[in-house]
Design a protein around this motif. Structure first.
Motif, PDB file in Angstrom:
ATOM      1  N   GLN A  35      -7.282 -14.932  -4.643  1.00  0.00           N
ATOM      2  CA  GLN A  35      -6.675 -14.422  -3.405  1.00  0.00           C
ATOM      3  C   GLN A  35      -6.540 -12.913  -3.510  1.00  0.00           C
ATOM      4  OE1 GLN A  35      -2.738 -15.894  -2.574  1.00  0.00           O
ATOM      5  NE2 GLN A  35      -2.564 -14.785  -0.636  1.00  0.00           N
ATOM      6  N   ALA A  36      -7.346 -12.185  -2.735  1.00  0.00           N
ATOM      7  CA  ALA A  36      -7.423 -10.731  -2.864  1.00  0.00           C
ATOM      8  C   ALA A  36      -6.840 -10.035  -1.644  1.00  0.00           C
ATOM      9  CB  ALA A  36      -8.881 -10.309  -3.058  1.00  0.00           C
ATOM     10  N   VAL A  37      -6.194  -8.915  -1.904  1.00  0.00           N
ATOM     11  CA  VAL A  37      -5.523  -8.135  -0.860  1.00  0.00           C
ATOM     12  C   VAL A  37      -6.061  -6.706  -0.899  1.00  0.00           C
ATOM     13  CG1 VAL A  37      -3.296  -7.271  -0.052  1.00  0.00           C
ATOM     14  CG2 VAL A  37      -3.458  -9.572  -1.057  1.00  0.00           C
ATOM     15  N   PRO A  38      -6.416  -6.140   0.250  1.00  0.00           N
ATOM     16  CA  PRO A  38      -6.912  -4.755   0.270  1.00  0.00           C
ATOM     17  C   PRO A  38      -5.770  -3.770   0.049  1.00  0.00           C
ATOM     18  CG  PRO A  38      -6.743  -5.589   2.502  1.00  0.00           C
ATOM     19  CD  PRO A  38      -6.439  -6.747   1.600  1.00  0.00           C
ATOM     20  N   PHE A  39      -6.090  -2.603  -0.497  1.00  0.00           N
ATOM     21  CA  PHE A  39      -5.053  -1.587  -0.691  1.00  0.00           C
ATOM     22  C   PHE A  39      -5.645  -0.194  -0.549  1.00  0.00           C
ATOM     23  CE2 PHE A  39      -6.783  -2.377  -4.925  1.00  0.00           C
ATOM     24  CZ  PHE A  39      -6.866  -1.114  -5.506  1.00  0.00           C
ATOM     25  N   ASP A  40      -4.760   0.729  -0.186  1.00  0.00           N
ATOM     26  CA  ASP A  40      -5.117   2.133   0.013  1.00  0.00           C
ATOM     27  C   ASP A  40      -4.580   2.935  -1.176  1.00  0.00           C
ATOM     28  OD1 ASP A  40      -5.322   4.796   0.731  1.00  0.00           O
ATOM     29  OD2 ASP A  40      -4.678   4.487   2.801  1.00  0.00           O
ATOM     30  N   ARG A  41      -5.442   3.245  -2.115  1.00  0.00           N
ATOM     31  CA  ARG A  41      -5.025   3.919  -3.345  1.00  0.00           C
ATOM     32  C   ARG A  41      -4.312   5.234  -3.061  1.00  0.00           C
ATOM     33  NH1 ARG A  41      -6.873   7.726  -7.114  1.00  0.00           N
ATOM     34  NH2 ARG A  41      -6.583   7.104  -9.312  1.00  0.00           N
ATOM     35  N   GLN A  42      -4.838   6.042  -2.175  1.00  0.00           N
ATOM     36  CA  GLN A  42      -4.255   7.353  -1.921  1.00  0.00           C
ATOM     37  C   GLN A  42      -2.854   7.257  -1.325  1.00  0.00           C
ATOM     38  OE1 GLN A  42      -5.463  10.226  -3.071  1.00  0.00           O
ATOM     39  NE2 GLN A  42      -6.992   8.876  -4.010  1.00  0.00           N
ATOM     40  N   GLY A  99       1.284  -7.288  -2.739  1.00  0.00           N
ATOM     41  CA  GLY A  99       2.131  -7.867  -1.697  1.00  0.00           C
ATOM     42  C   GLY A  99       2.135  -7.105  -0.390  1.00  0.00           C
ATOM     43  N   ALA A 100       1.853  -5.814  -0.436  1.00  0.00           N
ATOM     44  CA  ALA A 100       1.991  -4.976   0.764  1.00  0.00           C
ATOM     45  C   ALA A 100       0.725  -4.857   1.581  1.00  0.00           C
ATOM     46  CB  ALA A 100       2.470  -3.578   0.358  1.00  0.00           C
ATOM     47  N   GLY A 101      -0.441  -4.945   0.961  1.00  0.00           N
ATOM     48  CA  GLY A 101      -1.681  -4.743   1.702  1.00  0.00           C
ATOM     49  C   GLY A 101      -1.823  -3.297   2.148  1.00  0.00           C
ATOM     50  N   THR A 102      -2.506  -3.078   3.261  1.00  0.00           N
ATOM     51  CA  THR A 102      -2.788  -1.711   3.713  1.00  0.00           C
ATOM     52  C   THR A 102      -1.890  -1.261   4.863  1.00  0.00           C
ATOM     53  OG1 THR A 102      -4.521  -2.571   5.180  1.00  0.00           O
ATOM     54  CG2 THR A 102      -5.201  -1.797   2.997  1.00  0.00           C
ATOM     55  N   ARG A 103      -0.983  -2.113   5.326  1.00  0.00           N
ATOM     56  CA  ARG A 103      -0.122  -1.711   6.437  1.00  0.00           C
ATOM     57  C   ARG A 103       0.762  -0.543   6.015  1.00  0.00           C
ATOM     58  NH1 ARG A 103       3.378  -5.701   9.514  1.00  0.00           N
ATOM     59  NH2 ARG A 103       4.318  -5.903   7.456  1.00  0.00           N
ATOM     60  N   ALA A 104       0.684   0.550   6.742  1.00  0.00           N
ATOM     61  CA  ALA A 104       1.430   1.753   6.382  1.00  0.00           C
ATOM     62  C   ALA A 104       2.924   1.483   6.314  1.00  0.00           C
ATOM     63  CB  ALA A 104       1.141   2.867   7.381  1.00  0.00           C
ATOM     64  N   GLN A 105       3.457   0.717   7.269  1.00  0.00           N
ATOM     65  CA  GLN A 105       4.897   0.447   7.296  1.00  0.00           C
ATOM     66  C   GLN A 105       5.338  -0.311   6.052  1.00  0.00           C
ATOM     67  OE1 GLN A 105       6.201  -1.850  10.668  1.00  0.00           O
ATOM     68  NE2 GLN A 105       8.358  -1.477  10.264  1.00  0.00           N
ATOM     69  N   ASP A 108       5.106   2.048   2.998  1.00  0.00           N
ATOM     70  CA  ASP A 108       6.181   3.038   3.042  1.00  0.00           C
ATOM     71  C   ASP A 108       7.520   2.412   2.660  1.00  0.00           C
ATOM     72  OD1 ASP A 108       4.328   4.889   3.815  1.00  0.00           O
ATOM     73  OD2 ASP A 108       4.885   4.889   5.934  1.00  0.00           O
ATOM     74  N   ARG A 109       7.749   1.195   3.115  1.00  0.00           N
ATOM     75  CA  ARG A 109       9.016   0.532   2.776  1.00  0.00           C
ATOM     76  C   ARG A 109       9.094   0.241   1.283  1.00  0.00           C
ATOM     77  NH1 ARG A 109      13.445  -1.549   4.736  1.00  0.00           N
ATOM     78  NH2 ARG A 109      14.364  -3.448   3.875  1.00  0.00           N
ATOM     79  N   ARG A 110       8.007  -0.219   0.708  1.00  0.00           N
ATOM     80  CA  ARG A 110       8.013  -0.470  -0.736  1.00  0.00           C
ATOM     81  C   ARG A 110       8.193   0.843  -1.496  1.00  0.00           C
ATOM     82  NH1 ARG A 110       7.829  -4.389   1.760  1.00  0.00           N
ATOM     83  NH2 ARG A 110      10.048  -4.140   1.370  1.00  0.00           N
ATOM     84  N   GLY A 111       7.659   1.918  -0.952  1.00  0.00           N
ATOM     85  CA  GLY A 111       7.825   3.216  -1.596  1.00  0.00           C
ATOM     86  C   GLY A 111       9.254   3.682  -1.661  1.00  0.00           C
ATOM     87  N   GLN A 112      10.107   3.129  -0.776  1.00  0.00           N
ATOM     88  CA  GLN A 112      11.526   3.489  -0.802  1.00  0.00           C
ATOM     89  C   GLN A 112      12.200   3.084  -2.113  1.00  0.00           C
ATOM     90  OE1 GLN A 112      13.404   5.252   1.529  1.00  0.00           O
ATOM     91  NE2 GLN A 112      11.324   5.679   2.272  1.00  0.00           N
ATOM     92  N   ILE A 113      11.601   2.127  -2.809  1.00  0.00           N
ATOM     93  CA  ILE A 113      12.140   1.741  -4.121  1.00  0.00           C
ATOM     94  C   ILE A 113      12.241   2.953  -5.029  1.00  0.00           C
ATOM     95  CG2 ILE A 113      11.602   0.443  -6.230  1.00  0.00           C
ATOM     96  CD1 ILE A 113      10.239  -1.646  -4.381  1.00  0.00           C
ATOM     97  N   PHE A 114      11.226   3.792  -4.996  1.00  0.00           N
ATOM     98  CA  PHE A 114      11.168   4.936  -5.907  1.00  0.00           C
ATOM     99  C   PHE A 114      11.932   6.143  -5.368  1.00  0.00           C
ATOM    100  CE2 PHE A 114       7.218   2.438  -6.253  1.00  0.00           C
ATOM    101  CZ  PHE A 114       7.435   1.912  -7.521  1.00  0.00           C
TER     102      PHE A 114
END
Length: 250
Positions: A35-42, A99-105, A108-114
């Protein structure tokens, strides 16, 4: 809908668990691991504390069209490195990416962890949670993540993913950690595999324990790994969220 029920003992009493529905398709384990999920490295590199948090395993993931894609197998394999600070950081980031995929929202929400928690604080709590997982099992680790070892913006839908990737392949108790999110909950409620008041988020430790019991017993009854049943429930929940899907019985 169910021809018979499974039974377990809990707290000195017998508890019934609905059988896994015969009309729901069960994926193969290879399909689950793939089960693969796309992601935006940048986008992710701008959200994590620094590049040392980024796992090399993600850079090795194949590109399909515009995005690279990471699968369960890759992230599960990273559990071998959780004995080090770097390995724990990498597993957390890979979990969030998957878990997040490529959806910006979502990213960004997961980034709030850091943003809201210091890296030292994250390191201490990840270490503590994995110690609990190893010594006391999945239910105790869930309690830790949800209470005394809580990390802001890392809620159950994502910390159960972290626990799953960290401990499913090498369980230290009879219940392997499994992912629980709103999609799985929607499916469970639709097929009345849980009580009518089962929430779509914010599950107590007791509810998580019941979920693990349910999926483990169903998996044993049909002869598959627990994450195969979890993936089947997730797939059913995704179908329910699409236009024209069968109505929910909530």
């Amino acid at each position: 809908m169910y021809t018979r029920r499974l039974w377990i003992w809990r707290g000195g009493r017998e508890v019934h668990i609905p059988e896994f529905p015969a009309d729901l398709p069960l994926p193969s384990r290879d399909d689950v691991l793939g089960q693969a999920v796309p992601f935006d490295r940048q986008r992710w590199l701008s959200r994590i504390p620094d590049t040392t948090w980024w796992p090399a395993e993600l850079d090795a993931c194949p590109r399909v069209g515009r995005w690279q894609r990471v699968d369960r197998r890759t992230v599960l394999g990273m559990a071998d490195g959780v004995d080090t600070v770097e390995g724990r950081r990498h597993l957390l980031v890979a979990t969030l990416v998957w878990g997040a995929g490529t959806r910006a929202q979502s990213v960004d929400r997961r980034g709030q962890i850091f943003v809201n928690t210091s890296t030292a604080h994250i390191d201490v709590r990840l270490t503590s949670v994995l110690t609990v997982l190893r010594e006391k099992g999945a239910v105790a680790a869930y309690y830790a993540c949800n209470n005394d070892q809580r990390i802001a913006y890392l809620g159950p839908a994502f910390f159960t993913k972290f626990l799953y990737f960290a401990g499913h392949e090498n369980p230290t108790s009879h219940r392997r950690p499994l992912i629980l999110d709103s999609v799985v909950s929607r499916a469970l409620r639709n097929r009345k595999a849980v009580a009518e008041d089962w929430p779509f988020n914010g599950w107590t430790t007791k509810r998580y324990a019941h979920y693990l019991d349910t999926v483990h017993e169903q998996a044993e009854s049909v002869g598959v790994m627990p994450d195969v049943v979890e993936a089947a429930w997730f797939a059913h929940g995704k179908r329910l969220s699409r236009p024209g899907a069968e109505p929910s019985s909530d």
